[in-house]
Design an enzyme around this catalytic site. Sequence first.
Site, short mmCIF file in Angstrom:
data_model
loop_
_atom_site.label_atom_id
_atom_site.label_comp_id
_atom_site.label_asym_id
_atom_site.label_seq_id
_atom_site.Cartn_x
_atom_site.Cartn_y
_atom_site.Cartn_z
CB SER A 9 -0.87 0.01 1.25
OG SER A 9 -1.37 1.33 1.43
CG HIS A 34 -3.78 -1.72 -1.63
ND1 HIS A 34 -4.89 -2.44 -1.99
CD2 HIS A 34 -4.16 -0.97 -0.57
CE1 HIS A 34 -5.89 -2.16 -1.17
NE2 HIS A 34 -5.48 -1.27 -0.29
CG ASP A 36 -5.04 2.18 0.91
OD1 ASP A 36 -6.00 1.41 0.79
OD2 ASP A 36 -3.92 1.82 1.33
CG MET A 38 -8.29 6.84 2.83
SD MET A 38 -7.44 6.76 4.41
CE MET A 38 -6.58 5.18 4.25
CG HIS A 67 -9.19 -0.05 -0.36
ND1 HIS A 67 -8.56 -0.30 0.85
CD2 HIS A 67 -10.52 -0.04 -0.08
CE1 HIS A 67 -9.48 -0.43 1.80
NE2 HIS A 67 -10.66 -0.27 1.27
CG MET A 69 -11.27 3.00 2.26
SD MET A 69 -9.69 2.95 3.13
CE MET A 69 -8.57 3.09 1.73
CG MET A 138 -11.33 -3.31 5.24
SD MET A 138 -9.86 -2.80 4.32
CE MET A 138 -8.96 -1.86 5.55
CG ASP A 176 -6.01 -3.08 3.20
OD1 ASP A 176 -4.98 -2.77 3.83
OD2 ASP A 176 -6.62 -2.29 2.46
C1 DX5 Z 1 -6.28 1.29 5.66
C2 DX5 Z 1 -5.79 0.99 4.26
C3 DX5 Z 1 -4.65 0.04 4.22
C4 DX5 Z 1 -3.43 0.48 4.93
C5 DX5 Z 1 -2.68 -0.74 5.36
O1 DX5 Z 1 -7.44 2.03 5.59
O2 DX5 Z 1 -6.84 0.42 3.49
O3 DX5 Z 1 -4.35 -0.32 2.89
O4 DX5 Z 1 -2.61 1.31 4.22
O5 DX5 Z 1 -1.60 -0.32 6.12
P1 DX5 Z 1 -0.79 -1.27 7.08
O6 DX5 Z 1 -0.26 -2.39 6.25
O7 DX5 Z 1 0.24 -0.37 7.62
O8 DX5 Z 1 -1.76 -1.77 8.11
ZN ZN Z 2 -6.39 -0.49 1.44
#
Ligand code: DX5
Ligand code: ZN
Length: 227
Positions: A9, A34, A36, A38, A67, A69, A138, A176
């Site tokens: 990620s 990956h 992310d 947000m 991903h 969010m 998750m 994840d």
């Molecule tokens: C959290 C993200 C993850 C996150 C994982 O909301 O979806 O992808 O970056 O990070 P680690 O591996 O540090 O838990």
């Molecule tokens: Zn993620």
Amino acid sequence: MPKYKIAPSILSANFAKLGEEITNVLAAGADIIHFDVMDNHYVPNLTIGPLVCEAIRPLTTAMIDVHLMVKPVDRIIPDFAKAGANMITFHPEASEHIDRTLGLIKECGCKAGLVFNPGTPLHYLDHAMDKLDMILIMSVNPGFGGQKFIPEALAKLRAVRQKIDASGRDIWLEIDGGVKVDNIAEIARAGADTFVAGSAVFGAAKDTDAHRYDTVIAALRAELAKV
Ligand code: DX5
Ligand code: ZN
């Protein structure tokens, strides 16, 4: 693609050197990027969008796994498809019309997946399996990297693995949150085949590694080889 896929990620990468980080982590042996997204609404944090996806697309032919969010979901999907996303996953609670959103992702030419928070029940899978390329479990509440793996996710992985096997479809099962060298084998045994790791990968940079992340990716693979 190998049976077990490692998906760093970039949330935990050095954003001041994002291109270099991506090139290095892939050269070190990662399979997937990956990504992310947000929105400070569905989750309490704000990260990166389609412009960043577009900027990194020319660096690699590796899959970019977006991903989402965000809420609402649909408006931004075509933008990510145009920006070069290969896989787009979203949280079912964030879409009013799950089937429509899955259809939209496919129409845009991407693979599609559903994401389950620790508290989200699996019944959202009941009428969606035929449209899914990925199911993402998750193992932390979404919003931040560097959180601790919630062990209940293992039972959920086992349950989803059974559903996938019963469907006979080729659906990837991704995990994840809090994935590290010391728990990745146990997670694989519970049924996951695709492993997001943010802080565990980017926090383990080594100047002595040719591509900074060779040692940690090799360690993750060595654990997976024991499964
Ligand atoms: C959290 C993200 C993850 C996150 C994982 O909301 O979806 O992808 O970056 O990070 P680690 O591996 O540090 O838990
Ligand atoms: Zn993620």
